[in-house]
Design a protein around this motif. Structure first.
Motif, mmCIF file in Angstrom:
data_model
loop_
_atom_site.group_PDB
_atom_site.id
_atom_site.type_symbol
_atom_site.label_atom_id
_atom_site.label_comp_id
_atom_site.label_asym_id
_atom_site.label_seq_id
_atom_site.Cartn_x
_atom_site.Cartn_y
_atom_site.Cartn_z
ATOM 1 N N VAL A 106 43.559 47.900 42.346
ATOM 2 C CA VAL A 106 43.960 46.518 42.093
ATOM 3 C C VAL A 106 43.811 46.260 40.592
ATOM 4 O O VAL A 106 42.732 46.442 40.038
ATOM 5 N N ASN A 109 42.752 41.014 36.580
ATOM 6 C CA ASN A 109 43.445 39.724 36.593
ATOM 7 C C ASN A 109 42.979 38.831 35.454
ATOM 8 O O ASN A 109 43.772 38.201 34.780
ATOM 9 N N GLN A 133 31.886 44.244 42.384
ATOM 10 C CA GLN A 133 33.018 43.857 43.218
ATOM 11 C C GLN A 133 33.998 45.011 43.365
ATOM 12 O O GLN A 133 34.497 45.282 44.457
ATOM 13 N N SER A 160 35.654 36.174 47.730
ATOM 14 C CA SER A 160 37.101 36.272 47.524
ATOM 15 C C SER A 160 37.569 35.526 46.280
ATOM 16 O O SER A 160 38.467 35.992 45.567
ATOM 17 N N ARG A 161 36.978 34.365 45.987
ATOM 18 C CA ARG A 161 37.415 33.606 44.818
ATOM 19 C C ARG A 161 37.066 34.350 43.531
ATOM 20 O O ARG A 161 37.904 34.460 42.626
ATOM 21 N N SER A 164 39.316 37.369 43.186
ATOM 22 C CA SER A 164 40.682 37.025 42.810
ATOM 23 C C SER A 164 40.783 36.613 41.348
ATOM 24 O O SER A 164 41.858 36.719 40.742
ATOM 25 N N GLN A 168 43.779 41.304 40.574
ATOM 26 C CA GLN A 168 45.000 40.849 41.235
ATOM 27 C C GLN A 168 44.929 41.313 42.689
ATOM 28 O O GLN A 168 45.440 42.369 43.049
ATOM 29 N N ALA A 169 44.266 40.514 43.495
ATOM 30 C CA ALA A 169 43.878 40.947 44.839
ATOM 31 C C ALA A 169 44.683 40.269 45.945
ATOM 32 O O ALA A 169 44.273 40.301 47.109
ATOM 33 N N GLY A 170 45.824 39.672 45.613
ATOM 34 C CA GLY A 170 46.605 38.974 46.632
ATOM 35 C C GLY A 170 47.034 39.869 47.773
ATOM 36 O O GLY A 170 46.792 39.575 48.948
ATOM 37 N N TYR A 173 43.997 41.130 49.948
ATOM 38 C CA TYR A 173 43.473 40.214 50.956
ATOM 39 C C TYR A 173 44.499 39.899 52.034
ATOM 40 O O TYR A 173 44.139 39.617 53.179
ATOM 41 N N GLU A 174 45.767 39.973 51.683
ATOM 42 C CA GLU A 174 46.799 39.805 52.707
ATOM 43 C C GLU A 174 46.693 40.912 53.752
ATOM 44 O O GLU A 174 46.797 40.662 54.961
#
Length: 233
Positions: A106, A109, A133, A160-161, A164, A168-170, A173-174
């Motif tokens: 990842v 970000n 993390q 998660s916050r 993120s 770039q963990a979109g 987590y999806e």
């Protein structure tokens, strides 16, 4: 991650054990007996001295000159690696081990830096956060890289916050959220006692060994080989 091993001049059949740990014992040796009485039996331990099996790699030397070993299908959480099994005549060097940090790819970000010596500790904290993390982004957001390596949803929610903001963990987590739906193809109506005391002997959820324990097997057929259902951890 893990450590790659490079040795030469060992006799064929020499067994080398690599033990990974985050801390050292009082005598300076590697301490990876974190579970001790909590899981003092195989498969959690590789011996009864409390050494954690999932924090241990074993290599058997071929005895034909220089040998390179890279562990496969595993990773560990560690700051230290200890080697056991070297003959007394063998002189270890720093080139024998190379640490390799691995995680899900990842991209970064965000970046933050605090100027000035008075707040330099904040930069150290941020570096520790990123490495900690990152060590828990391994296909799923895990609770720790050295023990259970499980995707506890509480841990994932609370971090998660932060994750993120740093990564770039979109998509990451999806994929994790999609796993929830896959897991819920099999529902559990009973999960044992509330946490806070010893778990009962029947503390299992949808166990293949005990399929009648509060489980709903809807959506699972064909001896668990179908792709429409899945069995929760």
């Amino acid at each position: 991650g893990f450590a790659t091993l490079k040795v030469a001049g060992l006799a064929a059949g020499t067994k080398l054990t690599l033990r990974y740990s985050e801390v050292l014992d009082k005598d300076g040796s590697v301490l990876n007996a974190y579970c001790q009485a909590g899981c003092a039996s195989p498969p959690f331990l590789d011996d009864m001295a409390g050494n954690a099996a999932n924090q241990t790699d074993v290599y058997i030397a071929r005895g034909d000159g220089e040998e390179l070993y890279t562990p496969s299908f595993t990773y560990h959480g560690f700051r230290y690696v200890g080697i056991e099994g070297l003959p007394d005549s063998f002189t270890p060097t720093g080139e024998m081990l190379t640490a390799v940090w691995v995680r899900t790819e990842v991209p970064a970000n965000g970046h933050v830096h605090f100027p000035g010596e008075k707040v330099a500790v904040l930069n150290s904290i941020q570096t520790a956060v990123v490495y900690t993390q990152g060590s828990n982004l391994f296909s799923i957001p895990t609770d720790c890289p050295q023990r259970e390596k499980r995707g506890w949803m509480g841990d994932a929610q609370w971090t998660s916050r932060e994750a993120s903001l740093n990564f770039q963990a979109g998509s990451f987590y999806e994929n994790f959220a999609r796993s929830f739906a896959d897991t819920q193809a099999v529902g559990c109506s009973k999960v044992g006692k509330e946490m806070g005391g010893p778990r009962p002997a029947t503390y299992e959820c949808c166990s293949l060994k005990n399929p009648t324990f509060g489980c709903n097997w809807d959506g699972v057929a064909d001896n668990f080989t179908d792709v429409e259902g899945s069995v929760p951890d």
